[in-house]
Write a protein that holds these residues in place. Structure first.
Motif, mmCIF file in Angstrom:
data_model
loop_
_atom_site.group_PDB
_atom_site.id
_atom_site.type_symbol
_atom_site.label_atom_id
_atom_site.label_comp_id
_atom_site.label_asym_id
_atom_site.label_seq_id
_atom_site.Cartn_x
_atom_site.Cartn_y
_atom_site.Cartn_z
ATOM 1 N N ASP A 1 4.206 9.369 -7.719
ATOM 2 C CA ASP A 1 2.707 8.572 -7.798
ATOM 3 C C ASP A 1 2.574 7.328 -6.813
ATOM 4 O O ASP A 1 3.620 6.399 -7.219
ATOM 5 C CB ASP A 1 2.637 8.156 -9.329
ATOM 6 C CG ASP A 1 1.583 7.371 -9.634
ATOM 7 O OD1 ASP A 1 0.750 7.096 -8.548
ATOM 8 O OD2 ASP A 1 1.475 7.185 -10.819
ATOM 9 N N THR B 1 0.688 -1.192 -0.019
ATOM 10 C CA THR B 1 0.106 0.009 -0.112
ATOM 11 C C THR B 1 0.873 1.242 -0.071
ATOM 12 O O THR B 1 2.099 1.100 -0.449
ATOM 13 C CB THR B 1 -0.934 0.055 1.149
ATOM 14 O OG1 THR B 1 -1.712 0.970 1.328
ATOM 15 C CG2 THR B 1 0.015 0.003 2.594
ATOM 16 N N SER B 2 0.256 2.450 0.142
ATOM 17 C CA SER B 2 1.081 3.697 0.414
ATOM 18 C C SER B 2 1.621 3.940 1.668
ATOM 19 O O SER B 2 1.119 3.389 2.798
ATOM 20 C CB SER B 2 0.108 4.862 0.113
ATOM 21 O OG SER B 2 -0.193 4.975 -1.120
ATOM 22 N N ASP C 1 -3.624 -2.248 -2.300
ATOM 23 C CA ASP C 1 -4.638 -1.368 -2.277
ATOM 24 C C ASP C 1 -3.627 -0.045 -1.937
ATOM 25 O O ASP C 1 -3.133 0.072 -0.779
ATOM 26 C CB ASP C 1 -5.552 -1.623 -1.247
ATOM 27 C CG ASP C 1 -6.883 -0.674 -1.367
ATOM 28 O OD1 ASP C 1 -6.700 0.399 -1.794
ATOM 29 O OD2 ASP C 1 -7.979 -0.982 -1.300
ATOM 30 N N VAL C 2 -3.897 0.976 -2.768
ATOM 31 C CA VAL C 2 -3.155 2.244 -2.611
ATOM 32 C C VAL C 2 -3.628 2.984 -1.378
ATOM 33 O O VAL C 2 -3.039 3.681 -0.662
ATOM 34 C CB VAL C 2 -3.205 3.320 -3.864
ATOM 35 C CG1 VAL C 2 -4.531 3.778 -3.852
ATOM 36 C CG2 VAL C 2 -2.310 4.136 -3.985
ATOM 37 N N GLU D 1 4.663 -0.179 -7.846
ATOM 38 C CA GLU D 1 5.091 -1.059 -8.676
ATOM 39 C C GLU D 1 6.602 -1.464 -8.512
ATOM 40 O O GLU D 1 7.023 -2.508 -8.598
ATOM 41 C CB GLU D 1 5.110 -0.373 -10.038
ATOM 42 C CG GLU D 1 3.393 -0.515 -10.924
ATOM 43 C CD GLU D 1 2.931 -1.817 -10.820
ATOM 44 O OE1 GLU D 1 3.705 -2.941 -11.212
ATOM 45 O OE2 GLU D 1 1.612 -2.097 -10.405
ATOM 46 N N ASP E 1 1.084 4.564 -6.932
ATOM 47 C CA ASP E 1 0.833 3.449 -7.799
ATOM 48 C C ASP E 1 2.258 2.977 -8.359
ATOM 49 O O ASP E 1 2.546 1.982 -8.461
ATOM 50 C CB ASP E 1 0.005 3.638 -8.917
ATOM 51 C CG ASP E 1 -1.384 3.741 -8.505
ATOM 52 O OD1 ASP E 1 -1.814 2.718 -7.705
ATOM 53 O OD2 ASP E 1 -2.271 4.723 -8.776
#
Length: 431
Positions: free
Chosen positions: A357, A349-350, A378-379, A363, A359
């Protein structure tokens, strides 16, 4: 910020050229040297160096203990501070958690190592409060930027050197060189002898270890129901018990044990008795819930994650984590790889994406994970924690990594309220 000073031909000292005038001296540092001419143009009374400022404040009246290393700085500093207070000494502590004096918070979180003048201001406050010792965390940035200029250290401590801050230092070799710069003089130093990257001046050097021969050597230990062990110092053998968890904390508590012995001269037995009272640091292996077992930790490097996960290797662990934005990208796949080796399931996640970014950060993490069959993405960090809680069964442990006791999530330049511990408790309450 300018600080008032008495007994001098000027009334103030400042690191900010904009504050300067006939009544204010300009403290020249590596960080502000390009503003020297501006300070002079504004009529600064004089230009002074950190060493001169140190003498003006009379800061040699306090023993300064500086701790550097990739991991363990905060816990080691907090343990030393706690031991000092329990042994009846007055002490102050400056670091990631803020500024504390004599068991009371004075200022909240700031840089791990503030600017030269801010650190000197804290030291002067500590002396006014009767403190004998000033314990401070020393970051690699602070060493390179000379934010510790002018300080006479009573003891310097190295915890370890692993990958971090390569966004700033650019290579592990340069990061290692900067860390080791701290230990090249002849002041007293305490070095982790099990750290292969350590390079130091042997004059006035003490060492501690679990594996290699050292001045303070752990000859036996247990990690069951906390960290306990037997410390050998020459012919003395002293047992100790703590409520801390994890092999890495064995190093942290040994460093604190040795440091207090070196600077205070208190008996090892007396220090060992005080160690039992140290309960750890908020956000470091902090148990948020006993049933189910949910733990929050600050680990945000590959090595830090491995240490925490290894401490729970007998358990099946669900790990929620991300990586900070605008920071070293090369560690992200390594973090993913470490987590995939130790954990039963990953929830990526974040963390604090800042201006990156989120996302794209995810990655980067996923690129280090070969088998993604047990990876949930899930971000939204709250959603990721919620999913881990929903998925947990039996005796599985939920481990939430990266932010520790931080109370905000940094998105762009906004600090949005978010505390992993609070969020986990709120979600658990809905079960």
């Amino acid at each position: 910020m300018k600080i008032e000073i008495v007994g001098q031909p000027y009334q103030y000292i400042s690191e900010n050229s904009g504050d300067c005038g006939p009544e204010c001296a300009f403290l020249l540092t590596k960080q502000n040297e390009k503003y020297k001419e501006d300070a002079i143009a504004r009529g600064a009374h004089s230009i002074i160096t950190p060493s001169e400022c140190w003498a003006l404040f009379g800061l040699d009246r306090i023993c300064v203990i500086g701790i550097t290393g990739t991991n363990g700085k905060t816990t080691t500093a907090s343990a030393i501070y706690s031991l000092m207070l329990d042994l009846g000494h007055k002490a102050a502590m400056q670091g990631t958690r803020g500024f504390f004096m004599n068991d009371a918070p004075v200022e909240g979180k700031t840089l791990t190592t503030p600017t030269v003048l801010n650190t000197y201001r804290h030291m002067a406050q500590a002396i006014s409060a009767g403190c004998e010792y000033f314990i401070m965390e020393v970051s690699s940035h602070a060493i390179e930027q000379e934010r510790i200029a002018g300080i006479t250290f009573g003891l310097k401590i190295l915890t370890n050197i692993t990958q971090d801050h390569l966004d700033y230092h650019e290579s592990i070799e340069e990061y290692t060189r900067i860390k080791n710069l701290f230990f090249q003089d002849e002041s007293k130093k305490l070095i982790n002898r099990d750290e292969p990257k350590a390079d130091f001046n042997f004059i006035n050097a003490f060492t501690y270890s679990v594996e290699n021969p050292s001045t303070y050597k752990i000859i036996a230990y247990s990690l069951n129901n906390g960290v306990s062990g037997i410390l050998k110092h020459f012919e003395e053998h002293v047992p100790f018990v703590t409520s801390l968890h994890g092999f890495f904390n064995l190093y942290n508590i040994t460093a604190a044990f040795a440091a207090v012995h070196i600077v205070t001269g208190e008996s090892l037995e007396k220090i060992a008795d005080a160690i039992e009272n140290f309960g750890g640091v908020s956000g470091r292996m902090e148990v948020v819930s006993e049933s189910p077992l949910v733990i929050v930790d600050f680990a945000h490097t590959p090595d830090g994650m491995e240490q925490v996960l290894n401490a729970l290797k007998e358990k099946e662990v669900l790990v929620v984590f991300g990586a900070g934005g605008d920071r070293d990208r090369t560690k992200r796949p390594l973090m993913g790889r470490v987590a995939s080796i130790y954990a039963k399931k990953l929830y990526v996640t974040s963390d604090n994406p800042r201006f990156e970014d989120p996302d794209a950060i995810i990655e980067d993490i996923l690129s280090g994970i070969e088998d993604k069959s047990n990876v949930y993405v899930d971000v939204n960090r709250r959603n990721a924690i919620a999913q881990a809680i929903k998925d947990r069964t039996g005796d599985e442990v939920i481990l939430i990594l990266g932010k520790g006791d931080e109370t905000a999530q940094i998105i762009y330049d906004q600090y949005l309220p978010f505390d992993d511990r609070v969020v986990a408790k709120e979600l658990l309450a809905t079960l």
